[in-house]
Design a protein around this motif. Structure first.
Motif, short mmCIF file in Angstrom:
data_model
loop_
_atom_site.label_atom_id
_atom_site.label_comp_id
_atom_site.label_asym_id
_atom_site.label_seq_id
_atom_site.Cartn_x
_atom_site.Cartn_y
_atom_site.Cartn_z
N ASP A 73 39.43 28.56 41.67
CA ASP A 73 39.60 29.89 41.08
C ASP A 73 41.04 30.08 40.62
O ASP A 73 41.98 29.56 41.24
CB ASP A 73 39.25 30.98 42.10
N PRO A 99 35.62 34.76 31.04
CA PRO A 99 34.52 34.94 32.00
C PRO A 99 33.21 34.30 31.53
O PRO A 99 32.44 33.78 32.34
CB PRO A 99 34.38 36.45 32.09
N GLU A 105 29.96 33.62 33.90
CA GLU A 105 29.32 34.85 34.33
C GLU A 105 28.18 35.21 33.39
O GLU A 105 28.19 34.86 32.20
CB GLU A 105 30.36 35.99 34.36
N THR A 109 27.36 41.00 33.61
CA THR A 109 28.56 41.02 34.45
C THR A 109 29.83 41.03 33.62
O THR A 109 30.73 41.85 33.84
CB THR A 109 28.58 39.80 35.40
N TYR A 110 29.94 40.12 32.63
CA TYR A 110 31.19 40.06 31.88
C TYR A 110 31.38 41.24 30.93
O TYR A 110 32.50 41.67 30.70
CB TYR A 110 31.39 38.70 31.19
N LYS A 113 32.57 44.14 33.22
CA LYS A 113 33.96 43.90 33.59
C LYS A 113 34.89 44.24 32.43
O LYS A 113 35.92 44.90 32.60
CB LYS A 113 34.15 42.44 34.00
N MET A 148 43.34 39.60 33.28
CA MET A 148 42.69 40.17 34.46
C MET A 148 41.20 39.84 34.51
O MET A 148 40.61 39.80 35.60
CB MET A 148 42.90 41.69 34.49
N ASP A 151 39.95 37.28 36.93
CA ASP A 151 40.03 37.61 38.36
C ASP A 151 41.13 36.85 39.10
O ASP A 151 40.91 36.32 40.20
CB ASP A 151 38.68 37.35 39.05
N ARG A 153 44.48 36.25 41.41
CA ARG A 153 45.08 36.96 42.54
C ARG A 153 46.38 37.64 42.13
O ARG A 153 46.77 38.64 42.72
CB ARG A 153 45.34 35.98 43.69
#
Length: 210
Positions: A73, A99, A105, A109-110, A113, A148, A151, A153
């Motif tokens: 990730d 994504p 994804e 979902t995408y 988001k 972003m 995803d 961190r």
């Protein structure tokens, strides 16, 4: 939390990062400041896996990780100085391409988001537009949304106020602080010490290594 232990990076005989130890707590803003040639962008690119450190250890929540490992990730997402948007794609497609193709994804979902990020960043009315139709500030918000959407961190910026007028610089300050209020961990590379002091929880000052 991200921790760097004894990180070293050189280009040929030129040492750029020398035995660096660094901790980046969750939810905080780290500003990396200093003159050109001091290694600011190299450090950012190394954290994002775009450059490879010669030695040292990267830890994520105490567990070793390799920033350059594309199979894991994404830990650090970068908003580049020139944004690097896809000119032939709409705002929506710029946000969703990662994504969709990398994270695999599903469409529901995408799209959800992307719309949530566009709303958060104030570009929800621009999803059908193309980059050439956007202002500089809107392009920057799109670049942030795209980063972003993967995803990460940590969200990192390379010279986000470069060539911006004072009003736009204040908008960028507010945006970064608003994202902090939402719990986003951020790294900002900048030559602008005043800007850095306005936003940062911690300053890392770098200098060229002689």
């Amino acid at each position: 939390m991200i921790e760097l232990k004894d990180i070293n990076k050189s280009y040929g005989n030129k040492k750029v990062i020398d035995h660096l130890d660094l901790i980046i707590p969750d939810g905080q803003i780290l500003a990396i400041v200093g003159p050109s040639g001091g290694g600011k962008t190299t450090l950012l690119r190394t954290l994002a896996g775009l450059e490879t450190a010669e030695s040292g250890t990267f830890l994520l929540d105490g567990q070793p990780f390799d920033p350059s490992d594309t199979k894991q990730d994404q830990v650090v997402g970068v908003v580049f100085q020139d944004f690097q948007l896809f000119p032939h794609l709409s705002v929506l497609d710029n946000i969703t391409i990662g994504p969709r193709l990398v994270l695999k994804e599903d469409k529901e979902t995408y799209l959800k988001k992307a719309r949530n990020l566009a709303s958060l960043l104030g570009i929800e009315e621009l999803l059908d537009n193309y980059p050439f139709q956007l202002s500089g500030g809107q392009k920057q918000r799109l670049a942030i949304a795209r980063a972003m959407a993967m995803d990460p961190r940590v969200l990192a910026y390379d010279e986000p106020t470069s060539a911006l007028d004072p009003e736009l610089r204040q908008q960028v300050e507010k945006l970064i602080l608003d994202l902090k209020a939402d719990g986003v961990t951020q790294i900002v590379v900048t030559h602008d010490l005043v800007f850095a002091e306005n936003i940062a929880d911690e300053l890392l000052k770098v200098e060229p290594i002689s």
